[in-house]
Design an enzyme around this catalytic site. Sequence first.
Site, PDB file in Angstrom:
ATOM      1  N   TYR A 226      -1.835  -2.004  10.665  1.00 37.19           N
ATOM      2  CA  TYR A 226      -2.070  -2.645   9.364  1.00 37.19           C
ATOM      3  C   TYR A 226      -0.993  -2.223   8.363  1.00 37.19           C
ATOM      4  O   TYR A 226      -0.363  -3.056   7.712  1.00 37.19           O
ATOM      5  CB  TYR A 226      -3.461  -2.272   8.826  1.00 37.19           C
ATOM      6  CG  TYR A 226      -3.537  -2.319   7.315  1.00 37.19           C
ATOM      7  CD1 TYR A 226      -3.501  -3.536   6.638  1.00 37.19           C
ATOM      8  CD2 TYR A 226      -3.606  -1.145   6.555  1.00 37.19           C
ATOM      9  CE1 TYR A 226      -3.536  -3.580   5.239  1.00 37.19           C
ATOM     10  CE2 TYR A 226      -3.642  -1.181   5.169  1.00 37.19           C
ATOM     11  CZ  TYR A 226      -3.604  -2.397   4.522  1.00 37.19           C
ATOM     12  OH  TYR A 226      -3.623  -2.438   3.156  1.00 37.19           O
ATOM     13  N   HIS A 227      -0.796  -0.886   8.231  1.00 33.96           N
ATOM     14  CA  HIS A 227       0.196  -0.428   7.261  1.00 33.96           C
ATOM     15  C   HIS A 227       1.589  -0.958   7.623  1.00 33.96           C
ATOM     16  O   HIS A 227       2.388  -1.280   6.747  1.00 33.96           O
ATOM     17  CB  HIS A 227       0.194   1.100   7.193  1.00 33.96           C
ATOM     18  CG  HIS A 227      -1.052   1.661   6.560  1.00 33.96           C
ATOM     19  ND1 HIS A 227      -2.072   2.226   7.293  1.00 33.96           N
ATOM     20  CD2 HIS A 227      -1.458   1.713   5.267  1.00 33.96           C
ATOM     21  CE1 HIS A 227      -3.043   2.608   6.469  1.00 33.96           C
ATOM     22  NE2 HIS A 227      -2.704   2.305   5.250  1.00 33.96           N
TER      23      HIS A 227
ATOM     24  N   LYS B  50       2.359  -4.332   6.222  1.00 35.17           N
ATOM     25  CA  LYS B  50       2.782  -4.318   4.813  1.00 35.17           C
ATOM     26  C   LYS B  50       4.278  -3.997   4.703  1.00 35.17           C
ATOM     27  O   LYS B  50       4.967  -4.501   3.825  1.00 35.17           O
ATOM     28  CB  LYS B  50       1.981  -3.273   4.034  1.00 35.17           C
ATOM     29  CG  LYS B  50       0.493  -3.533   3.976  1.00 35.17           C
ATOM     30  CD  LYS B  50       0.179  -4.689   3.044  1.00 35.17           C
ATOM     31  CE  LYS B  50      -1.288  -4.753   2.709  1.00 35.17           C
ATOM     32  NZ  LYS B  50      -1.619  -5.892   1.857  1.00 35.17           N
TER      33      LYS B  50
ATOM     34  N   THR C  28       0.833  -1.204   0.000  1.00 31.62           N
ATOM     35  CA  THR C  28       0.000   0.000   0.000  1.00 31.62           C
ATOM     36  C   THR C  28       0.863   1.248   0.000  1.00 31.62           C
ATOM     37  O   THR C  28       1.976   1.258   0.549  1.00 31.62           O
ATOM     38  CB  THR C  28      -0.952   0.010   1.224  1.00 31.62           C
ATOM     39  OG1 THR C  28      -1.324   1.358   1.497  1.00 31.62           O
ATOM     40  CG2 THR C  28      -0.324  -0.558   2.460  1.00 31.62           C
TER      41      THR C  28
ATOM     42  N   SER D 195      -0.475   2.965  10.758  1.00 32.50           N
ATOM     43  CA  SER D 195      -1.321   2.053  11.547  1.00 32.50           C
ATOM     44  C   SER D 195      -0.609   0.703  11.634  1.00 32.50           C
ATOM     45  O   SER D 195       0.323   0.431  10.864  1.00 32.50           O
ATOM     46  CB  SER D 195      -2.692   1.850  10.875  1.00 32.50           C
ATOM     47  OG  SER D 195      -2.544   1.026   9.729  1.00 32.50           O
TER      48      SER D 195
HETATM   49  N1  LIG Z   1      -9.077  -1.935  -1.265  1.00 27.68           N
HETATM   50  C1  LIG Z   1      -8.139  -0.997  -1.269  1.00 27.68           C
HETATM   51  O1  LIG Z   1      -8.428   0.211  -1.380  1.00 27.68           O
HETATM   52  C2  LIG Z   1      -6.695  -1.393  -1.150  1.00 27.68           C
HETATM   53  C3  LIG Z   1      -5.717  -0.383  -1.247  1.00 27.68           C
HETATM   54  C4  LIG Z   1      -4.373  -0.735  -1.142  1.00 27.68           C
HETATM   55  C5  LIG Z   1      -4.015  -2.053  -0.948  1.00 27.68           C
HETATM   56  N2  LIG Z   1      -4.978  -3.010  -0.853  1.00 27.68           N
HETATM   57  C6  LIG Z   1      -4.563  -4.401  -0.625  1.00 27.68           C
HETATM   58  O2  LIG Z   1      -5.144  -5.260  -1.573  1.00 27.68           O
HETATM   59  C7  LIG Z   1      -5.451  -6.523  -0.967  1.00 27.68           C
HETATM   60  C8  LIG Z   1      -6.914  -6.876  -1.213  1.00 27.68           C
HETATM   61  O3  LIG Z   1      -7.746  -5.870  -0.699  1.00 27.68           O
HETATM   62  P1  LIG Z   1      -9.319  -5.983  -0.771  1.00 27.68           P
HETATM   63  O4  LIG Z   1      -9.837  -4.603  -0.718  1.00 27.68           O
HETATM   64  O5  LIG Z   1      -9.703  -6.876  -1.879  1.00 27.68           O
HETATM   65  O6  LIG Z   1      -9.616  -6.701   0.625  1.00 27.68           O
HETATM   66  P2  LIG Z   1     -10.764  -7.778   1.018  1.00 27.68           P
HETATM   67  O7  LIG Z   1     -10.791  -7.835   2.504  1.00 27.68           O
HETATM   68  O8  LIG Z   1     -12.033  -7.451   0.309  1.00 27.68           O
HETATM   69  O9  LIG Z   1     -10.200  -9.134   0.420  1.00 27.68           O
HETATM   70  C9  LIG Z   1      -9.175  -9.890   1.040  1.00 27.68           C
HETATM   71  C10 LIG Z   1      -9.545 -11.359   0.886  1.00 27.68           C
HETATM   72  O10 LIG Z   1      -8.492 -12.141   1.466  1.00 27.68           O
HETATM   73  C11 LIG Z   1      -9.081 -13.150   2.295  1.00 27.68           C
HETATM   74  N3  LIG Z   1      -8.086 -13.457   3.346  1.00 27.68           N
HETATM   75  C12 LIG Z   1      -7.642 -12.638   4.337  1.00 27.68           C
HETATM   76  N4  LIG Z   1      -6.728 -13.288   5.092  1.00 27.68           N
HETATM   77  C13 LIG Z   1      -6.581 -14.521   4.549  1.00 27.68           C
HETATM   78  C14 LIG Z   1      -5.789 -15.654   4.878  1.00 27.68           C
HETATM   79  N5  LIG Z   1      -4.955 -15.654   5.936  1.00 27.68           N
HETATM   80  N6  LIG Z   1      -5.885 -16.766   4.114  1.00 27.68           N
HETATM   81  C15 LIG Z   1      -6.731 -16.808   3.041  1.00 27.68           C
HETATM   82  N7  LIG Z   1      -7.520 -15.765   2.697  1.00 27.68           N
HETATM   83  C16 LIG Z   1      -7.445 -14.631   3.445  1.00 27.68           C
HETATM   84  C17 LIG Z   1     -10.372 -12.553   2.806  1.00 27.68           C
HETATM   85  O11 LIG Z   1     -11.323 -13.535   3.162  1.00 27.68           O
HETATM   86  C18 LIG Z   1     -10.844 -11.715   1.608  1.00 27.68           C
HETATM   87  O12 LIG Z   1     -11.684 -12.450   0.745  1.00 27.68           O
HETATM   88  C19 LIG Z   1      -5.102  -6.391   0.509  1.00 27.68           C
HETATM   89  O13 LIG Z   1      -3.836  -6.955   0.744  1.00 27.68           O
HETATM   90  C20 LIG Z   1      -5.062  -4.903   0.722  1.00 27.68           C
HETATM   91  O14 LIG Z   1      -4.193  -4.562   1.755  1.00 27.68           O
HETATM   92  C21 LIG Z   1      -6.303  -2.710  -0.958  1.00 27.68           C
END
Ligand SMILES: NC(=O)c1ccc[n+]([C@@H]2O[C@H](COP(=O)([O-])OP(=O)(O)OC[C@H]3O[C@@H](n4cnc5c(N)ncnc54)[C@H](O)[C@@H]3O)[C@@H](O)[C@H]2O)c1
Length: 397
Positions: free
Chosen positions: A181-182, A185, A144, A179
């Site tokens: 979370y960040h 990453k 991120t 955070s």
């Molecule tokens: N959505 C955003 O704006 C955004 C921005 C920057 C980075 N990201 C990154 O992109 C990725 C996906 O984001 P998203 O918005 O689709 O999130 P999301 O929560 O909708 O999807 C994540 C998926 O991963 C699954 N998951 C989580 N932990 C798991 C594990 N240990 N084993 C198996 N499955 C697992 C969850 O069930 C979920 O379906 C994340 O890593 C997030 O940090 C997202």
Amino acid sequence: MRILILGGDGYLGWPQALYLSNKGHEVAVFDNQTRRQFDLKHGFESLLPIRMLHRRVERWAELTGKTIKIYSGDTTQWDSLAGAFQDFLPEAVVHFAEQRAAPFSMIDREHAFYTQYNNVLGTLNVLYAIKEIVPDCHLVKLGTMGEYGTPNIDIEEGFIEINHKGRTDVLPFPKQPGSFYHLSKVHDSHNIQFACKIWGIRSTDLNQGIVYGADTYESVLDPDLATRFDYDQIYGTALNRFAIQAAIGYPLTVYGTGGQTRGYINIKDTVRCIELAIQSEPQAGEFRVFNQITEWFSINDVADKVVRVGNRMGLNVQCHSLANPRVEAENHYYNVVHTKLLDLGLEPHLLDDNEIEHMISLALANQDRIDRRMILPTVNWREAENDVKRVEEEFAN
Ligand SMILES: NC(=O)c1ccc[n+]([C@@H]2O[C@H](COP(=O)([O-])OP(=O)(O)OC[C@H]3O[C@@H](n4cnc5c(N)ncnc54)[C@H](O)[C@@H]3O)[C@@H](O)[C@H]2O)c1
């Protein structure tokens, strides 16, 4: 190519699976459904109804004749992860499977612990699975832009040349995340870079901005293919939340003075960026970093756009400044280098009024599914122990 999508049931992972399958790749998704469990526990729902993963995959096959394989498993559980790798033998792995909400990670010790355990140790397992089972496989990992924080200099694309006491080196760009979370990453990035160096793994770390948008060209083909659309204070991203608030006459919740500036990207560009990363494979041992954003806005910029478009649609959209629950700079410099994906051929979908109008229209059409309890922020960064019970009670009121 054989492409394994970890977290393939999520907001981004599911449309990514559709996109790559549509392009003719052999696609499998791996997910432990933890995101759906959070909704079940708290009584939340995505704005757009989402089907169970098996139904999604079945519908895709009915419409296109293409199959997407499902693995139910958890990245932190070695047997399930290794089993999927051994069975599918991926040539590329796209890793979305993390706990991705900053507010969730700041609730209390337990949630911070879960976030870092799930994300950092899950990714460590993924690195070992690649090393032991498919050493040539390309890891495309979602990081991120929040890893960098808001330094008072330009944010470079992963690395910066430093001149120090007469000597020069190119080093990872300093990280100042906001955070737990960040921070997870950042820890991932360090582990991935180290694994590339010692084992010759090839990897692309995508520092992605805030994603907005409800659909992609594939997900709109049928309602059963819709991806989730979160608008709550924990998982909803800024523009998605504002579009919902505008539709139901809820003042837009601007945290603090609203000068917080971040990189943004349309979900249609996210799926394309990952394809570009997969197509341009790094060398063995190479750790690449791309800044996956197309433009940046302050929170006030985003709110102003939603007010303008909403009012043009005949809604009476107001803004309301809330005491900022986060610890973050509200007035700061922000300039990000993001040329690598453009050089590979990305043609951005920049944020325009049509996109905002589309999101507000979807919210208006699904008004009966919007739960106002989910809007106001209840997690405060300054409290080491946000009492989970109180957070849940405040949600409920
Ligand atoms: N959505 C955003 O704006 C955004 C921005 C920057 C980075 N990201 C990154 O992109 C990725 C996906 O984001 P998203 O918005 O689709 O999130 P999301 O929560 O909708 O999807 C994540 C998926 O991963 C699954 N998951 C989580 N932990 C798991 C594990 N240990 N084993 C198996 N499955 C697992 C969850 O069930 C979920 O379906 C994340 O890593 C997030 O940090 C997202």
